[in-house]
Enzyme design. Structure first.
Site, short mmCIF file in Angstrom:
data_model
loop_
_atom_site.label_atom_id
_atom_site.label_comp_id
_atom_site.label_asym_id
_atom_site.label_seq_id
_atom_site.Cartn_x
_atom_site.Cartn_y
_atom_site.Cartn_z
N HIS A 20 -3.93 5.59 1.68
CA HIS A 20 -4.94 4.55 1.40
C HIS A 20 -4.04 3.93 -0.13
CE1 HIS A 20 -9.04 2.83 0.40
NE2 HIS A 20 -8.29 1.81 0.04
N GLU A 53 -3.21 -2.03 -4.58
CA GLU A 53 -3.32 -0.39 -5.19
C GLU A 53 -1.95 -0.69 -6.78
OE1 GLU A 53 -4.66 2.36 -3.30
OE2 GLU A 53 -5.45 0.86 -2.74
N HIS A 59 -4.57 0.68 -9.65
CA HIS A 59 -4.56 2.28 -9.36
C HIS A 59 -3.27 2.87 -10.47
CE1 HIS A 59 -8.06 2.61 -7.89
NE2 HIS A 59 -7.47 1.92 -6.51
#
Length: 230
Positions: free
Chosen positions: A68, A117, A121
């Site tokens: 993920h 992502e 992040h």
């Protein structure tokens, strides 16, 4: 099976975070300063549960745990000017498509999930030299994923998906397992150390459905397919 049993079997000397699909409280993020994070979460999600949570026409999800994301705690979207560029990870493309697929959108040409992502992040993880480029960030996540080898760990422990469901009792569905690393990329306990805040990650919300930390007091369903057999 209860998440605690998974914990005892898989590299049992350190703690992991187990996230399940059920009615949950909201997760909150604290201090968004990009230099305050203390640990990384390597989040694996179970594609079947991802599909069950989504209203999308999700067909034939992978039958193995996939990545993920790799997430610093307590911070996100640290540099909105550092845009995702798929050409920077072109050498990783084969592994990315297998280990880090966009479960909800099957087209091999879709890169939106990876962009998300990186934007949310990766730009924060990049405060570490070992993760300070898109190739390093995605490449290191792939390396850690292969090192953990969650799929093999579960199979060796005899923990397998099932089409059997808990009839007549409240149950939760396993959706995500998170491993924690220090800034030196060493495995560490996912539980909070003394003096640390605890912004537990969930980071998977599809429509009105949301993951929460698994409840050890409830039976846990590990589904083998998107449609349940009643």
């Amino acid at each position: 099976m209860k998440p605690a049993k998974l914990q005892y079997w898989i590299l049992g000397w350190f703690s992991m975070a187990f996230c399940c699909w059920c009615t949950s409280d909201k997760f909150t993020q604290s201090d968004n300063h990009p230099h305050t994070w203390k640990k990384l979460y390597l989040a694996h999600h179970w594609p079947v549960t991802v599909c069950k949570m989504s209203a999308n026409d999700c067909k034939d999800p992978p039958d193995y745990w996939t990545i993920h994301g790799l997430w610093p705690d307590k911070t996100e979207e640290c540099n909105r000017t550092w845009h995702f560029n798929v050409t920077e990870i072109k050498d990783l493309m084969s592994d990315m498509r297998h280990c880090w697929p966009d479960v909800l959108h099957s087209s091999l040409n879709r890169t939106q999930f990876w962009k998300h992502e990186w934007d949310k992040h990766g730009t924060c993880a990049a405060t570490l030299q070992v993760l300070n480029s898109q190739k390093k960030y995605f490449g290191k996540a792939l390396e850690l994923y292969k090192h953990i080898d969650l799929n093999s760990c579960l199979l060796k422990a005899g923990i397998k998906p099932s089409s059997s469901y808990y009839q007549g009792e409240k149950a939760q569905t396993i959706g995500q397992i998170e491993f924690c690393f220090t800034k030196e990329l060493q495995l560490r306990n996912c539980t909070t150390l003394k003096g640390e805040s605890d912004p537990m990650q969930a980071d998977l919300k599809l429509g009105t459905e949301e993951l929460s930390v698994c409840d050890d007091s409830l039976p846990t369903y590990y589904p083998s397919q998107v449609q349940d057999h009643k």
